[in-house]
Design an enzyme around this catalytic site. Structure first.
Site, PDB file in Angstrom:
ATOM      1  N   HIS A   1       4.416   5.923  11.664  1.00  0.00           N
ATOM      2  CA  HIS A   1       3.962   5.775  10.276  1.00  0.00           C
ATOM      3  C   HIS A   1       2.991   6.943  10.011  1.00  0.00           C
ATOM      4  CE1 HIS A   1       3.008   4.096   6.482  1.00  0.00           C
ATOM      5  NE2 HIS A   1       2.706   2.851   6.823  1.00  0.00           N
TER       6      HIS A   1
ATOM      7  N   ARG B   1      11.139   3.886   3.934  1.00  0.00           N
ATOM      8  CA  ARG B   1      10.687   2.847   4.889  1.00  0.00           C
ATOM      9  C   ARG B   1      11.917   2.061   5.313  1.00  0.00           C
ATOM     10  NH1 ARG B   1       5.579  -1.129   4.765  1.00  0.00           N
ATOM     11  NH2 ARG B   1       4.664   0.887   5.273  1.00  0.00           N
TER      12      ARG B   1
ATOM     13  N   ARG C   1       0.807  -1.227   0.000  1.00  0.00           N
ATOM     14  CA  ARG C   1       0.000   0.000   0.000  1.00  0.00           C
ATOM     15  C   ARG C   1       0.837   1.272   0.000  1.00  0.00           C
ATOM     16  NH1 ARG C   1      -2.675  -3.989   1.639  1.00  0.00           N
ATOM     17  NH2 ARG C   1      -0.693  -4.491   2.574  1.00  0.00           N
ATOM     18  N   THR C   2       1.768   1.371   0.933  1.00  0.00           N
ATOM     19  CA  THR C   2       2.459   2.652   1.104  1.00  0.00           C
ATOM     20  C   THR C   2       3.281   2.970  -0.132  1.00  0.00           C
ATOM     21  OG1 THR C   2       2.567   2.099   3.446  1.00  0.00           O
ATOM     22  CG2 THR C   2       3.869   3.984   2.712  1.00  0.00           C
TER      23      THR C   2
ATOM     24  N   LYS D   1      26.712  -3.811   0.409  1.00  0.00           N
ATOM     25  CA  LYS D   1      28.181  -3.678   0.309  1.00  0.00           C
ATOM     26  C   LYS D   1      28.749  -2.944   1.513  1.00  0.00           C
ATOM     27  CE  LYS D   1      27.513  -2.953  -4.629  1.00  0.00           C
ATOM     28  NZ  LYS D   1      27.533  -1.870  -5.630  1.00  0.00           N
TER      29      LYS D   1
HETATM   30  N1   CP Z   1      -0.431  -0.114   5.848  1.00  0.00           N
HETATM   31  C1   CP Z   1       0.782  -0.348   5.305  1.00  0.00           C
HETATM   32  O1   CP Z   1       1.774   0.297   5.685  1.00  0.00           O
HETATM   33  O2   CP Z   1       0.801  -1.301   4.345  1.00  0.00           O
HETATM   34  P1   CP Z   1       2.094  -1.734   3.512  1.00  0.00           P
HETATM   35  O3   CP Z   1       3.048  -2.369   4.497  1.00  0.00           O
HETATM   36  O4   CP Z   1       1.603  -2.676   2.474  1.00  0.00           O
HETATM   37  O5   CP Z   1       2.698  -0.479   2.937  1.00  0.00           O
END
Ligand code: CP
Length: 298
Positions: A128, A100, A50-51, A79
């Site tokens: 998040h 992320r 999603r993100t 590396k």
């Molecule tokens: N909700 C969420 O962060 O989903 P993903 O891990 O698929 O990005």
């Protein structure tokens, strides 16, 4: 709002502003190609559907482009390159970085080395913030957020979406009901911080204790990847599952949200009830991320 790292950096008026901007993007009230000269790097050192895809979609809808890395293995981190050096280099290629990373604090660290804005797309068990904004946006589509009762069910220890959302809701006079398996309760420092912010936090041992009082039930997955070993995960795995039976007598306006992916916490039979809002919630990731990308690169 140069970097988007933690909900702790936001005042309520900042959140409301971004939700209003997202509403404009959602309704098409923006100039086509508004970011057509911009490039964003999507650096995802942990899995995401999603993100990552909604940031890419948002950037494309704004007329911009994105490049990215999908795993540590596909980058020069294997590396031995440090995150700081990676960020310094990538900052020279693009106009913003979405990161992320499995380590809590990674996005903050990256922001200290970046020459361009950094958006935290999830840092370990930390925060998040873009997820929280889309959670708030989804709630606000159905009801004013002020003063509602929200239940957080699941892994509140490692669940970064729960941490971010709880902190944001503390700015809206929300009563928080926490329901977590033993050992996965909200970290004491966050629970204390919420209470210091004036939030009423009520702990429950079972979802049935609270569900009839709730306006929102926010279900989260047990964060298997953050457990020190598989035995401690299997001790709590499958310890809760929302089924249609749980929904007798709930408020008509109850919304069941989940950041997704789900891994058995919500019976698919719940999807057919009017309370299930998690797929709509996921689609709200696009206007929210359009608002964020535009805000940091405009
Ligand atoms: N909700 C969420 O962060 O989903 P993903 O891990 O698929 O990005």
């Amino acid at each position: 709002m140069y970097h988007i790292i933690s909900i702790r950096d936001f005042e309520r008026r900042d959140l409301d502003y971004l939700l209003d901007r997202a509403q404009e993007f959602d309704t098409g009230d923006y100039r086509p190609g508004i970011l057509d000269d911009k490039l964003v790097a999507l650096l995802f050192f942990e899995p995401s559907t999603r993100t990552r895809m909604s940031f890419a979609t948002a950037m494309a809808r704004l007329g911009g482009r994105s490049i990215g890395v999908d795993s540590v293995e596909a980058s020069s981190i294997v590396k031995g390159e440090t995150l700081a050096d990676t960020i310094r280099v990538v900052g020279g290629y693009v106009d913003a970085i979405v990161l992320r990373h499995p380590k809590e604090g990674a996005a903050r660290l990256a922001s200290e080395f970046a020459s361009v804005p950094v958006i935290n797309a999830g840092d370990g068990a930390g925060q998040h913030p873009s997820q929280t904004l889309l959670d708030l946006y989804t709630i606000r589509q159905s009801m004013p957020i002020d003063g509602i009762d929200v239940g957080l069910l699941g892994d509140l220890r490692y669940g970064r979406t729960a941490h971010s959302l709880a902190l944001a809701l503390s700015l809206y006079g929300v009563t928080l009901h926490t329901i977590a398996p033993g050992g996965l309760e909200m970290p004491a420092n966050i629970a204390l911080e919420l209470r210091e912010r004036g939030m009423e936090v009520v702990e429950h041992s079972d979802v049935q204790e609270a569900i009839r009082d709730l306006d929102v039930l926010y279900v989260t997955r047990i964060q298997r990847e953050r457990f020190p070993d598989s035995a401690s995960y299997y001790n709590v795995a499958s310890s809760y599952r929302i089924t249609p039976d749980h929904l007798a007598g709930v408020k008509d306006r109850l919304m069941i949200l989940h950041p997704l992916p789900r891994a058995g916490e919500i019976d698919p039979a719940v999807d057919r009830t009017p309370y299930a809002r998690y797929f709509e919630q996921a689609s709200n990731g696009v206007p929210i991320r359009m608002a964020l990308l535009h805000e940091v690169m405009k």
